[in-house]
Design a protein around this motif. Structure first.
Motif, PDB file in Angstrom:
ATOM      1  N   LEU A  54      -8.933   1.763  -6.674  1.00  0.00           N
ATOM      2  CA  LEU A  54      -7.801   1.293  -7.492  1.00  0.00           C
ATOM      3  C   LEU A  54      -7.431  -0.140  -7.119  1.00  0.00           C
ATOM      4  N   HIS A  56      -4.639  -1.582  -9.170  1.00  0.00           N
ATOM      5  CA  HIS A  56      -3.299  -1.772  -9.731  1.00  0.00           C
ATOM      6  C   HIS A  56      -2.671  -0.407  -9.982  1.00  0.00           C
ATOM      7  N   ILE A  57      -1.389  -0.413 -10.224  1.00  0.00           N
ATOM      8  CA  ILE A  57      -0.650   0.813 -10.560  1.00  0.00           C
ATOM      9  C   ILE A  57      -0.010   0.611 -11.924  1.00  0.00           C
ATOM     10  N   PHE A  70      -4.608   4.861 -12.427  1.00  0.00           N
ATOM     11  CA  PHE A  70      -3.653   5.435 -11.470  1.00  0.00           C
ATOM     12  C   PHE A  70      -3.054   6.722 -12.026  1.00  0.00           C
ATOM     13  N   TYR A  98      -3.033   1.176  -2.217  1.00  0.00           N
ATOM     14  CA  TYR A  98      -2.936   1.950  -3.449  1.00  0.00           C
ATOM     15  C   TYR A  98      -3.143   3.447  -3.181  1.00  0.00           C
ATOM     16  N   ILE A 101       0.299   4.582  -2.093  1.00  0.00           N
ATOM     17  CA  ILE A 101       1.224   4.741  -3.220  1.00  0.00           C
ATOM     18  C   ILE A 101       0.882   6.004  -4.009  1.00  0.00           C
ATOM     19  N   LEU A 102      -0.433   6.324  -4.157  1.00  0.00           N
ATOM     20  CA  LEU A 102      -0.828   7.532  -4.871  1.00  0.00           C
ATOM     21  C   LEU A 102      -0.321   8.788  -4.161  1.00  0.00           C
ATOM     22  N   ARG A 132       1.069  -4.536 -10.749  1.00  0.00           N
ATOM     23  CA  ARG A 132       1.581  -3.479 -11.628  1.00  0.00           C
ATOM     24  C   ARG A 132       1.313  -3.860 -13.075  1.00  0.00           C
ATOM     25  N   CYS A 158       6.681   4.817 -13.814  1.00  0.00           N
ATOM     26  CA  CYS A 158       5.354   4.886 -14.447  1.00  0.00           C
ATOM     27  C   CYS A 158       5.349   5.870 -15.607  1.00  0.00           C
TER      28      CYS A 158
END
Length: 377
Positions: A54, A56-57, A70, A98, A101-102, A132, A158
């Motif tokens: 990954l 980006h989110i 994501f 990332y 964050i996941l 993002r 999100c």
């Protein structure tokens, strides 16, 4: 079959784990190419490799609201439901931000209130940058601590609704969560200790300087003793003078009191005479003003009676006869008219306008109007 939840998965918050995502977003994920090609057949071990790729989110973007990779991997974690230890390892991974964050996003959706606060709050100290993807397809800069704050405080993140959790102070009151400890608490304690040590050193220096400047040398102590002795002698002299004056006052006290009483009586008599004079003066002034007022009222009453008598006489004699003044005025008026008539006759005679001949009379009128002398015939 590829979109079904793992049969061994447990229900979360009384429902299927995939139902934590809205139906519209879920259908968009099922139709996405990344979901069909990259997420098919993934397990908890192989999911880590995809998470490491990954960059980006984000949620959904573009006109068709396409989901980001994501979101697809998040949906896959809800489908296979990995163990709690694997999710905690995702969160503790310092090499791949990332991946962290996941794992934090998945724990926020499925974890309990205590686990969410316990494992996500330490991530406030992670200030690494993240990319993002926004709804219009552009990228924006954000940080790990900002995303964690959004997960803990906001209702949506999100394009997914976050489940409600209890407030931290409620968990602390019930005893299920300990008080929050800042990562900078040790630094603050060290700074406070340094400040206290500096203050103590400063106080010691001030005491040393004060003792030095005040001085405890033999010369200064000798001067101080001399000054103290001089004050003692001065006080002794003062006491002796005071005793002498007191004795003298005691001897002469009776004469002074007699003189003081005599002066007091004299002043009292002087003030009494002054007050009597002022009182007599005020009484005489009041009497004079009273007499003056009586005279004014008497004169006013007499003038009013005279005016009333004159008015009655005028009414009585005004209609019957004319006053001498009016008669004299009438005679003067008659004499004035006679003199005017005589002057007019003389002017007519001198102008020549009364000539028996009409032509000559008319010629004289013209000459009189022109300012010339009349014709003499």
């Amino acid at each position: 079959m590829a979109n079904r939840t793992d049969p061994s998965a447990k229900s979360i918050r009384g429902t299927n784990p995939q139902n934590l995502v809205e139906k519209i977003v879920r259908s968009k994920i099922y139709q996405n190419t990344y979901w069909k090609e990259q997420c098919f057949g993934l397990t908890a071990e192989t999911l880590v490799d995809k998470a490491m790729e990954l960059d980006h989110i984000g949620g959904t973007f573009g006109g068709n609201r396409k989901p980001t990779p994501f979101m697809c991997l998040m949906m896959k974690m809800l489908q296979i439901q990995p163990e709690k230890e694997i999710v905690i390892e995702f969160i503790k991974n310092d090499d791949y931000k990332y991946v962290r964050i996941l794992g934090a996003f998945y724990l926020r959706l499925t974890g309990t209130d205590t686990d969410v606060c316990q494992y996500l709050e330490p991530l406030y100290n992670d200030y690494r940058k993240l990319r993002r993807k926004l709804a219009d397809g552009n990228y924006a800069l954000t940080h790990v601590d900002e995303v964690i704050d959004e997960l803990l405080t906001k209702d949506y993140s999100c394009d997914i609704a976050m489940p409600r959790i209890k407030k931290r102070w409620t968990l602390e009151a019930t005893g299920s969560l300990e008080l929050r400890k800042s990562a900078l608490e040790e630094d603050f304690e060290e700074e406070e200790e340094k400040e206290e040590n500096d203050q103590l050193d400063g106080m010691d220096d001030e005491i040393h300087d004060r003792d030095y400047y005040r001085g405890r040398s033999p010369v200064r102590e000798r001067d101080r003793d001399r000054r103290r002795d001089s004050h003692r002698y001065r006080d002794h002299d003062y006491d002796r003078d005071y005793d002498r004056d007191r004795d003298y006052d005691r001897e002469c006290g009776h004469g002074r009191e007699r003189d003081r009483n005599r002066d007091r009586d004299r002043d009292r008599d002087r003030y009494r005479l002054r007050d009597e004079k002022d009182l007599g003066h005020d009484r005489g002034r009041d009497r004079r003003e009273r007499d003056r007022g009586r005279r004014r009222s008497y004169s006013r009453s007499r003038s009013r009676s005279r005016d009333r008598e004159d008015g009655d006489n005028r009414k009585r004699h005004g209609r019957s006869s004319m006053s001498p003044r009016r008669r004299d005025g009438h005679d003067e008026h008659g004499t004035r008219e006679e003199s005017k008539k005589k002057k007019e006759k003389k002017e007519k005679k001198t102008d020549g306008t009364d000539h028996p001949d009409p032509e000559i009379a008319e010629a004289n009128r013209l000459r009189a109007s022109l300012g010339l002398k009349p014709l003499k015939m």
